[in-house]
Design an enzyme around this catalytic site. Sequence first.
Site, short mmCIF file in Angstrom:
data_model
loop_
_atom_site.label_atom_id
_atom_site.label_comp_id
_atom_site.label_asym_id
_atom_site.label_seq_id
_atom_site.Cartn_x
_atom_site.Cartn_y
_atom_site.Cartn_z
N THR A 122 0.98 -1.22 0.08
CA THR A 122 0.10 -0.13 -0.19
C THR A 122 1.01 1.20 -0.07
O THR A 122 1.65 1.39 0.89
CB THR A 122 -0.99 0.03 1.19
OG1 THR A 122 -1.79 -1.08 1.41
CG2 THR A 122 -1.75 1.32 1.21
N ARG A 164 -8.25 -9.18 4.43
CA ARG A 164 -8.88 -9.03 6.19
C ARG A 164 -8.06 -9.97 6.81
O ARG A 164 -8.11 -11.13 6.59
CB ARG A 164 -10.12 -9.15 6.02
CG ARG A 164 -11.16 -8.19 5.23
CD ARG A 164 -12.61 -8.76 5.17
NE ARG A 164 -12.65 -10.18 4.49
CZ ARG A 164 -13.60 -10.97 4.55
NH1 ARG A 164 -14.65 -10.57 5.27
NH2 ARG A 164 -13.41 -12.11 3.86
N PHE A 215 -19.62 -3.37 7.87
CA PHE A 215 -19.02 -2.12 8.33
C PHE A 215 -19.93 -1.31 9.34
O PHE A 215 -19.52 -0.02 9.23
CB PHE A 215 -18.02 -1.27 7.56
CG PHE A 215 -16.67 -2.34 7.47
CD1 PHE A 215 -15.36 -1.89 8.18
CD2 PHE A 215 -16.63 -3.16 6.50
CE1 PHE A 215 -14.31 -2.73 7.90
CE2 PHE A 215 -15.33 -4.08 6.32
CZ PHE A 215 -14.19 -3.71 7.28
N LEU A 216 -21.03 -1.78 9.61
CA LEU A 216 -21.76 -0.65 10.38
C LEU A 216 -21.81 -1.16 11.84
O LEU A 216 -23.04 -0.86 12.48
CB LEU A 216 -23.44 -0.87 9.79
CG LEU A 216 -23.60 -0.39 8.27
CD1 LEU A 216 -24.85 -0.38 8.03
CD2 LEU A 216 -22.98 1.35 8.29
N CYS A 245 -3.32 -1.10 9.06
CA CYS A 245 -3.66 -0.60 7.97
C CYS A 245 -4.52 0.47 7.98
O CYS A 245 -4.07 1.50 7.73
CB CYS A 245 -4.63 -1.77 7.05
SG CYS A 245 -3.45 -3.15 6.59
#
Length: 466
Positions: A118, A144, A247-248, A258
């Site tokens: 990255t 992940r 992702f809530l 990361c």
Amino acid sequence: MKINVIGCGYLGTVHAACLATLGHEVMGVDTDVAKVERLSHGDPGFFEPGLPELLAQALGSGRLSFATEPTPAEVYFLTVGTPQVTDGLAADVSFVHAAIDSILPVASLDAVVVGKSTVPVGTAAGLVDKLGGRALVWSPEFLREGFAVADTLHPDRLVYGLPDDPATACRAQNALDQVYESMLAADVPRLTMNYATAELVKMAANSFLATKISFMNTMAELCECTGGDVTLLAEALGLDARIGPLFLRAGIGFGGGCLPKDIRAVIARATELGVDDTVSFLHHVDAINQHSRDRVVDRALQLLGDEPEGKKVTVLGASFKPNSDDIRDSPALEVADRLHDQGAEVTVTDPQALFGVHRSFPHLHTESDITAALTGAELVLLLTEWQEFSHLDPQATIDLVERPQLIDGHRLLLRRNQPTPLWPPQVCSNSIGGHVQPNLPLGFRRVLEMQRTDEPQMYIDNALRL
């Protein structure tokens, strides 16, 4: 194909083992002699479900080996780290440059170099001249932790950042298509683009995920102020097709190696480009993330009373997320460390991460046995969503502790798939996310998480059959 994977940390080890499983001849390269020796004996050095079995199979097949120096190959993957610099927000790309320097003496001019690290936008374009005519592709990873084997073997998409020259781009794409032939045959989407777009895909993805997490944590605080229930709020939002359910989950904030450093790297790069106002909201995302940790510490100190010194506190969880032993920027350990600084006697328990705690937080007491960890506690904080913790028996736990006080940082214990809360509301009344509504079934969120937890094992099992 003959492949070198340069850098055998988390990303490189997983990628090397998976590529060998797909039938390629892979050499994993790292400058750390002890790491190379350990990997050569099948020990990844970190916890990742399914990886030890995959590593053993790849080594046993003879298609995977490890060394301290690169060898001649057709494709070189760059999988080194890009940590945050010590004196600012930017990403340190020196390891990427060092990796390229290491392959130049052995890589032929026909070799293709594939960057997976990255990096800030603009990095790849600056490396082209250094490669002396060798083709460069930038193909970011989207792993992940805890699901890395599945995410590598069955990715959501393959991103190729290709050079501007059509002939070089064609050669580079053909080489990477051969590497990922089985994935393309399984109709995994392949997107081709220029370097800048490929670099931005990764940074934008992590920035967006971090934003969703911080947004839900602000909603959790509003729920606490108004009597709302953030779990049901998340369910209602997630059923909107424009938003989606992932992702809530409200909690104590994101961590790891990361998301925190990547959003800061975006801020730093935007500042260098003179467009820092465009990403100013990421400062708030980062600040909200820190505030989520602060709220847990403040709540814990309030429950411990005016004199926290000597009070026994048990923290359930050390890794920054479940199914991992990664403690980098762990919200759970920051909370534990800050309570220790206030004089509390903190005990940390975790299914996988205690070795890392011993090494990095030697002043914190650790206990592998959860019963022993809970015994006599005056406050319990559940701060990592391990499934092992979700199965705690409420009455047995209450009988072990000195005072039945629990801060559930992820609302993990408040409901299972049954009509009433499993834990007494008065015990969990200080948990994150507001009012717990009784007589309501568990919504989509936990069901979805259970499905996602089971999913990678299927992929791992399939890979081991190859």
